[in-house]
Write a protein that holds these residues in place. Structure first.
Motif, PDB file in Angstrom:
ATOM      1  N   LEU A  97      95.080  65.096  91.321  1.00 41.39           N
ATOM      2  CA  LEU A  97      95.689  64.387  90.460  1.00 41.39           C
ATOM      3  C   LEU A  97      96.350  64.882  89.348  1.00 41.39           C
ATOM      4  O   LEU A  97      97.250  64.311  88.946  1.00 41.39           O
ATOM      5  N   ARG A  98      95.663  65.735  88.719  1.00 41.50           N
ATOM      6  CA  ARG A  98      96.226  66.392  87.480  1.00 41.50           C
ATOM      7  C   ARG A  98      97.608  67.099  87.825  1.00 41.50           C
ATOM      8  O   ARG A  98      98.570  67.406  87.083  1.00 41.50           O
ATOM      9  N   ASN A 102     105.288  72.427  83.955  1.00 45.85           N
ATOM     10  CA  ASN A 102     104.032  72.595  83.792  1.00 45.85           C
ATOM     11  C   ASN A 102     103.055  71.488  83.800  1.00 45.85           C
ATOM     12  O   ASN A 102     103.454  70.496  83.350  1.00 45.85           O
ATOM     13  N   THR A 103     102.318  71.321  84.797  1.00 46.51           N
ATOM     14  CA  THR A 103     101.337  70.267  85.130  1.00 46.51           C
ATOM     15  C   THR A 103     100.383  70.146  84.198  1.00 46.51           C
ATOM     16  O   THR A 103     100.156  71.213  83.538  1.00 46.51           O
ATOM     17  N   GLN A 104      99.448  69.150  84.263  1.00 47.18           N
ATOM     18  CA  GLN A 104      98.137  69.130  83.484  1.00 47.18           C
ATOM     19  C   GLN A 104      97.124  70.091  84.395  1.00 47.18           C
ATOM     20  O   GLN A 104      95.892  69.945  83.879  1.00 47.18           O
ATOM     21  N   LEU A 105      97.149  70.553  85.445  1.00 43.59           N
ATOM     22  CA  LEU A 105      96.211  71.237  86.140  1.00 43.59           C
ATOM     23  C   LEU A 105      96.450  72.823  85.359  1.00 43.59           C
ATOM     24  O   LEU A 105      97.536  73.541  85.722  1.00 43.59           O
ATOM     25  N   THR A 106      95.212  73.411  84.822  1.00 44.32           N
ATOM     26  CA  THR A 106      95.420  74.552  84.220  1.00 44.32           C
ATOM     27  C   THR A 106      94.112  75.152  84.572  1.00 44.32           C
ATOM     28  O   THR A 106      93.138  74.629  85.406  1.00 44.32           O
ATOM     29  N   GLY A 107      94.026  76.433  84.184  1.00 47.49           N
ATOM     30  CA  GLY A 107      92.989  77.478  84.679  1.00 47.49           C
ATOM     31  C   GLY A 107      93.023  78.051  85.779  1.00 47.49           C
ATOM     32  O   GLY A 107      92.097  77.924  86.542  1.00 47.49           O
ATOM     33  N   PRO A 108      94.272  78.687  86.151  1.00 46.18           N
ATOM     34  CA  PRO A 108      95.207  78.909  85.469  1.00 46.18           C
ATOM     35  C   PRO A 108      96.266  77.972  85.367  1.00 46.18           C
ATOM     36  O   PRO A 108      96.030  76.937  86.130  1.00 46.18           O
ATOM     37  N   LYS A 161     105.278  62.657  99.378  1.00 41.87           N
ATOM     38  CA  LYS A 161     104.278  63.700  99.723  1.00 41.87           C
ATOM     39  C   LYS A 161     103.137  63.671  98.527  1.00 41.87           C
ATOM     40  O   LYS A 161     103.705  63.705  97.229  1.00 41.87           O
ATOM     41  N   VAL A 162     101.906  64.244  98.904  1.00 37.42           N
ATOM     42  CA  VAL A 162     101.084  64.274  97.851  1.00 37.42           C
ATOM     43  C   VAL A 162     101.036  66.000  97.867  1.00 37.42           C
ATOM     44  O   VAL A 162     100.920  66.792  98.605  1.00 37.42           O
ATOM     45  N   LEU A 163     101.427  66.147  96.387  1.00 37.08           N
ATOM     46  CA  LEU A 163     101.754  67.595  96.141  1.00 37.08           C
ATOM     47  C   LEU A 163     100.411  68.398  96.305  1.00 37.08           C
ATOM     48  O   LEU A 163      99.151  67.733  95.876  1.00 37.08           O
ATOM     49  N   GLN A 164     100.375  69.649  96.761  1.00 35.13           N
ATOM     50  CA  GLN A 164      99.316  70.377  97.114  1.00 35.13           C
ATOM     51  C   GLN A 164      99.071  71.619  95.926  1.00 35.13           C
ATOM     52  O   GLN A 164      99.971  72.614  96.115  1.00 35.13           O
ATOM     53  N   PRO A 165      98.193  71.740  95.252  1.00 32.19           N
ATOM     54  CA  PRO A 165      97.802  72.491  94.273  1.00 32.19           C
ATOM     55  C   PRO A 165      96.886  73.696  94.877  1.00 32.19           C
ATOM     56  O   PRO A 165      96.401  73.688  96.224  1.00 32.19           O
ATOM     57  N   THR A 166      96.625  74.941  94.080  1.00 30.87           N
ATOM     58  CA  THR A 166      95.761  75.750  94.547  1.00 30.87           C
ATOM     59  C   THR A 166      94.458  75.304  94.173  1.00 30.87           C
ATOM     60  O   THR A 166      94.267  75.031  92.976  1.00 30.87           O
ATOM     61  N   LEU A 167      93.300  75.076  95.007  1.00 29.19           N
ATOM     62  CA  LEU A 167      92.024  74.651  94.870  1.00 29.19           C
ATOM     63  C   LEU A 167      91.286  75.627  94.514  1.00 29.19           C
ATOM     64  O   LEU A 167      91.128  76.934  95.099  1.00 29.19           O
TER      65      LEU A 167
END
Length: 333
Positions: A256-257, A281-287, A327-333
């Motif tokens: 979601l972030r 830059n999305t809200q998904l950080t770290g990195p 599409k649901v965007l896929q981050p590195t989890l």
């Protein structure tokens, strides 16, 4: 000379016949003169006196007295009273309250006269209410006609239903509505759309309460720290997102972030998000995790080979903007 007289008589007969036809035609094709929007409100003061008082207080009355083409979503007196607004409270408003009322009333106006049949069956339109201090960006409104005309998902989401449609005026169209509309935040405009119900289901689940709070916070403009951009996947997109199966709540939060961006990022058109390539830059950080949009496209790249496409752009709420994606965007989890 006799020929001239005959011609003159013939012309006289033709003239009389034409005049007679013209008179009959005029009597059969009288154009009805509609009253102005203000005159319609005046003629039904029992239902619209509070709306008129609000228009007077906010300086908007003359807009709807003058020539133009507007659509007014008109709450009755009973709707205003249910919202805690009456002529006494209107007169007692301070300048800040009058400004808020002006913004709210303008949200009940579309800038083109539109019959109910021409409202979107399942889509968004722009209103007369501005986003923050912008003179070029306006707040969106969602119309659904699955069961009558429902605005912004109905009263439970700050919207309303149309009680009486297509009251014609010389300067527009009036649709009588059941409730006074609230100026929506971006999440209200997402909730209103049935094709985004899967996203809403995830956002409103208990483990994602912090994410939902983040996009329901009040913001005052495009560059404040509280403004948000939401890339909103459709129900079909969620159905195709196999990578979501079995993910933990923490990973769903990350997903979601990855769809949220700080600040109000609007696309320049339905075929080009921007004229230059965008790394966002999305809200998904770290990195920090980013998405990218190639110049002159509405294609969003994530960590996979398949791009998402923005299907609907610039759904503008009072605290941010949404873009519907396939599409649901896929981050590195």
């Amino acid at each position: 000379m006799k020929l001239i007289n005959k011609i003159s008589k013939a012309l006289a007969v033709v003239t009389v016949a034409l005049l007679s036809f013209s008179c009959e035609s005029d009597s059969e094709n009288v154009v009805e003169k509609y009253p102005t929007i203000v005159e319609v409100l005046d003629a039904d003061a029992a239902n619209f006196s509070i709306l008129k008082a609000a228009l007077v207080k906010t300086g908007l009355l003359n807009t709807f007295r003058n020539p133009g083409s507007y659509t007014i979503l008109a709450p009755k007196n009973s709707a205003f009273i249910a919202a805690g607004i009456n002529e006494t409270t209107i007169q007692a408003m301070d300048p800040t309250q009058v400004g808020a009322l002006n913004r709210r009333l303008r949200y009940h106006v579309l800038t083109v006269g539109t019959l109910a049949a021409d409202l979107p069956s399942n889509g968004y339109v722009n209103t007369f209410s501005p986003f923050g201090t912008s003179t070029s960006t306006s707040i969106s409104l969602y119309s659904n006609k699955t069961n009558g005309v429902v605005i912004n998902g109905g009263n439970t989401n700050g919207g309303a239903t149309v009680l009486q449609a297509d009251i014609n005026a010389s300067n527009g169209v009036i649709h009588v509505i059941s409730h006074v509309l609230s100026v929506p935040k971006v999440h209200n405009l997402i909730i209103a759309n049935p094709d985004l119900s899967s996203l809403v289901g995830v956002l409103t689940s208990a483990p994602q309460a912090a994410v939902l709070t983040d996009i329901t916070t009040t913001a005052t403009g495009a560059t404040t720290a509280l403004s948000r951009t939401v890339f909103a996947p459709t129900n079909a997109a969620f159905g195709s997102a196999a990578f979501l199966t079995g993910q933990s709540d923490a990973n769903i939060t990350k997903v979601l972030r990855y769809h949220l961006v700080n600040n109000n990022l609007r696309a320049s058109s339905s075929t080009s998000f921007a004229s230059t390539a965008q790394t966002i830059n999305t809200q998904l950080t770290g990195p920090q995790q980013t998405i990218s949009i190639a110049a002159g496209t509405v294609k969003i790249a994530d960590i996979t080979a398949a791009n998402a496409t923005i299907r609907t752009i610039n759904i503008q709420g009072s605290n941010g903007v949404a873009h519907i994606i396939d599409k649901v965007l896929q981050p590195t989890l």
